[in-house]
Scaffold this active site. Structure first.
Site, PDB file in Angstrom:
ATOM      1  N   ASP A  85     -14.546   0.901  -7.934  1.00  0.00           N
ATOM      2  CA  ASP A  85     -14.984  -0.023  -9.000  1.00  0.00           C
ATOM      3  C   ASP A  85     -16.416  -0.539  -8.872  1.00  0.00           C
ATOM      4  O   ASP A  85     -16.746  -1.526  -9.522  1.00  0.00           O
ATOM      5  CB  ASP A  85     -14.092  -1.274  -9.063  1.00  0.00           C
ATOM      6  CG  ASP A  85     -12.747  -0.975  -9.664  1.00  0.00           C
ATOM      7  OD1 ASP A  85     -12.552   0.137 -10.160  1.00  0.00           O
ATOM      8  OD2 ASP A  85     -11.901  -1.872  -9.637  1.00  0.00           O
ATOM      9  N   ASP A  92      -2.482  -6.475  -7.032  1.00  0.00           N
ATOM     10  CA  ASP A  92      -3.870  -6.367  -7.491  1.00  0.00           C
ATOM     11  C   ASP A  92      -4.587  -7.715  -7.475  1.00  0.00           C
ATOM     12  O   ASP A  92      -5.819  -7.754  -7.606  1.00  0.00           O
ATOM     13  CB  ASP A  92      -3.911  -5.846  -8.928  1.00  0.00           C
ATOM     14  CG  ASP A  92      -3.333  -4.455  -9.051  1.00  0.00           C
ATOM     15  OD1 ASP A  92      -3.653  -3.599  -8.213  1.00  0.00           O
ATOM     16  OD2 ASP A  92      -2.545  -4.226  -9.996  1.00  0.00           O
TER      17      ASP A  92
HETATM   18  C1  BGC Z   1      -7.317  -5.437  -2.285  1.00  0.00           C
HETATM   19  C2  BGC Z   1      -7.420  -4.904  -0.882  1.00  0.00           C
HETATM   20  C3  BGC Z   1      -6.261  -3.989  -0.587  1.00  0.00           C
HETATM   21  C4  BGC Z   1      -6.167  -2.918  -1.655  1.00  0.00           C
HETATM   22  C5  BGC Z   1      -4.977  -2.019  -1.459  1.00  0.00           C
HETATM   23  C6  BGC Z   1      -7.158  -4.328  -3.260  1.00  0.00           C
HETATM   24  O1  BGC Z   1      -6.914  -4.857  -4.519  1.00  0.00           O
HETATM   25  O2  BGC Z   1      -8.435  -6.220  -2.575  1.00  0.00           O
HETATM   26  O3  BGC Z   1      -7.393  -5.974   0.022  1.00  0.00           O
HETATM   27  O4  BGC Z   1      -6.428  -3.403   0.665  1.00  0.00           O
HETATM   28  O5  BGC Z   1      -6.070  -3.510  -2.918  1.00  0.00           O
HETATM   29  O6  BGC Z   1      -3.786  -2.664  -1.732  1.00  0.00           O
END
Ligand code: BGC
Length: 591
Positions: free
Chosen positions: A305, A529
């Site tokens: 992103d 998320d």
């Molecule tokens: C988070 C991370 C996490 C990743 C996988 C992201 O949205 O910010 O901390 O490791 O998702 O779940």
């Protein structure tokens, strides 16, 4: 993370009704050719000028293809045959004096490789007729599809002493997934197996996210548990048992991370590029180097992103945020991605895949080409070269459907193009497979190797369950048709946080379609998320209202409801209710 669609005002809007797009390769015949390219350079170009006309105004997309030597900095000149007046223009800067228009690059798209293309677009008003310009000049050279030869060609061109293609000296294979198993992360696997029904997928491979410096050594976080990178790599060697094994690691810690949202803001401030290099990328590369001569193939997905935010969420767009403006201005996303590519790419068994957003974000014409150009710029920054890029990954942690079978952008319902429906909203793509394959072509045309491959994250884009449409919608009007037939049941394709109704998508698989190296589960299903209300944490993560089910939206999701599940924990933390819904709505269904 955030995945933000293009602003509704910067391309054709659904309010406009008019004749179908007119596409023309404009070839000048009457003008004298004025070579003004640098000395000792071949010059040549072609221009594709495409118009959506609604009677008193139009939106134009202009694609320049450079047929000559690479240029760094460009100006395109033309004269309108009528009284057309440019009102606003994106991906370039312009001046207009009477009928004469001059458009220069926007900085980030200044470089055009040989056979590469750049695009810009504009809105214009007019009265009377709207004929296309007769001729375009790029840096003073007529774009007639021909190449003016170098006036002083190199008298001693390289005779190419080695006519055979050079094998990749690193020993990398074309598609790392072919002939290899993929690493199962024991931390995620245990979380999945502890859920009712979770055994059905607990053996699937998922990405290992290094989402902060502490994760490299292991920091007891919900995402990585007590395993650091070295622990994972040792476990991977066990799983490999002497055969090739893909280890999927997600590089995710840029300065000023997640500049258009709050849920996955990170630990590094916007200016902390030195810490990113010295305390994050360098230690990761050092550890990976210890596993260089093993059977592991390290697939590194680079900075989810980040780069598309510099196209869609910066000034000039209604979706702009001050944080993305800052990251564009300070250059630290580009510098960081370039540094990661160069440093990790120096390890022979690393395969870098750069994050490329998804179709519901950069599928629009005004985002698509410019994103590809920006990726090329990053691949040439901070010591990186395009050879450090093995491919790109689409749809990471997003929910965009893999294939929509019941409608396409080529269709018209009751005289109204499907592209004009509220859901498609003039996007050029309706699903991830079509988007990823087309983006691959675009990236090659920008200068990336024709060997690049794409990954698609299918972890949460299944959209099965009882509400999955079994055929097209009714042809009563274009919106009923698209909405009745689409698998993706989000309120808006710009929604990205813990989407209600989503299911697990295609199980990970190798080389499923042309140009696609693999379907992968890069986002570990069941990891949130973002929190649906503010939860204090020491990870730098904020609260983004796109994760609040009561939120009525903003310009980045067409002012729609967020579609998020309630009671979600902080991004990356285990979210049992979501995991259960992903199991229930899996498509293909679970056995
Ligand atoms: C988070 C991370 C996490 C990743 C996988 C992201 O949205 O910010 O901390 O490791 O998702 O779940």
């Amino acid at each position: 993370m955030s995945r933000i669609p293009r602003p509704a005002t910067s391309g054709p809007s659904r309010a406009r009704r008019g004749p179908a797009a007119l596409s023309a390769l404009v070839v000048g015949t009457a003008l004298a050719v004025v070579p003004a390219a640098p000395a000792n350079a071949d010059a040549g170009c072609a221009v594709d000028y495409t118009v959506d006309d609604w009677g008193s105004g139009f939106t134009a997309n202009v694609e320049i293809t450079n047929l000559g030597d690479a240029v760094d900095g460009w100006t395109l000149d033309w004269s309108f045959p009528g009284n057309q007046q440019v009102t606003n223009l994106w991906n370039g800067t312009h001046t207009q004096s009477g009928a004469d228009v001059s458009v220069s690059d926007a900085g980030y798209n200044a470089a055009i490789a040989t056979d590469g293309s750049v695009s810009f677009g504009f809105n214009a008003s007019y009265s009377g007729s709207n004929a296309a310009p007769l001729a375009f000049e790029l840096n003073g050279v007529l774009c007639d599809g021909a190449v003016d030869p170098d006036p002083d060609p190199d008298p001693d061109p390289d005779p190419d002493p080695d006519p055979d293609p050079d094998p990749d000296p690193s020993g990398r294979v074309d598609n790392p997934y072919v002939g290899a198993d993929v690493y199962v992360n024991p931390v995620w696997s245990a979380n999945a197996a502890a859920e009712p029904g979770g055994d059905a997928v607990a053996d699937e491979p998922t990405g290992v996210w290094l989402d902060r410096i502490g994760a490299i050594e292991g920091n007891d976080s919900p995402t990585t548990g007590d395993m650091g990178l070295r622990d994972h790599l040792d476990e991977a060697l066990e799983q490999a048992g002497g055969d090739p094994l893909v280890f999927q690691v997600v590089i995710y810690n840029l300065p000023g991370r997640d500049c258009a949202a709050l849920a996955s803001n990170g630990e590094l401030g916007p200016d902390e590029i030195d810490r990113y290099k010295n305390e994050y990328i360098d230690p990761i590369a050092d550890i990976l180097a210890d596993y260089e001569d093993t059977e592991l193939r390290i697939v590194a997905t680079i900075e989810i992103d980040s780069l598309p935010n510099l196209v869609t969420n910066v000034s000039g767009r209604p979706t702009a945020t001050p944080e993305c403006d800052e990251m564009l201005a300070n250059g630290n996303y580009i510098e960081g991605v370039g540094y990661a590519l160069a440093t990790l790419g120096a390890v022979d068994n690393v395969y870098n895949y750069v994050d490329a957003g998804h179709h519901g974000w950069i599928g629009w014409d005004d985002n698509f080409g410019p994103s590809a150009q920006l990726f090329y710029q990053a691949a040439n920054a901070a010591g990186a070269t395009p050879d450090d890029v093995h491919g790109f990954i689409a749809n990471t942690a997003n929910y965009s459907a893999l294939k929509e079978d019941h409608f396409s952008v080529d269709q018209t319902i009751g005289g109204v193009p499907v592209r004009q429906s509220d859901w498609v909203d003039w996007n050029r793509y309706v699903d991830e497979l079509g988007f990823a394959q087309a983006l691959r072509q675009e990236l090659v045309s920008q200068g990336f190797s024709s060997d690049i491959g794409m990954l698609i994250d299918t972890s949460r884009n299944g959209w099965g369950g009882p509400d999955r449409p079994t055929g097209p919608g009714p042809e009563t009007d274009v919106n009923a048709y698209v909405d009745g037939g689409r698998y993706d049941r989000r309120v808006n394709p710009g929604n990205w946080c813990n989407q209600a109704g989503a299911g697990l998508g295609e199980r990970p698989q190798t080389a499923p379609e042309p140009g696609i190296d693999a379907y992968v589960w890069m986002k570990p299903p069941g990891e949130s998320d973002g929190s649906s209300e503010f939860i204090d944490n020491d990870e730098g993560k904020g609260f983004d209202r796109m994760c609040d089910p009561t939120y009525e939206g903003n310009v980045r999701n067409g002012n729609s409801m967020s579609g998020a599940l309630p009671d979600a924990p902080v991004a990356g933390h285990w979210f049992s209710a979501q995991f259960q819904e992903l199991l229930d709505n899996a498509y293909p269904p679970l056995d």
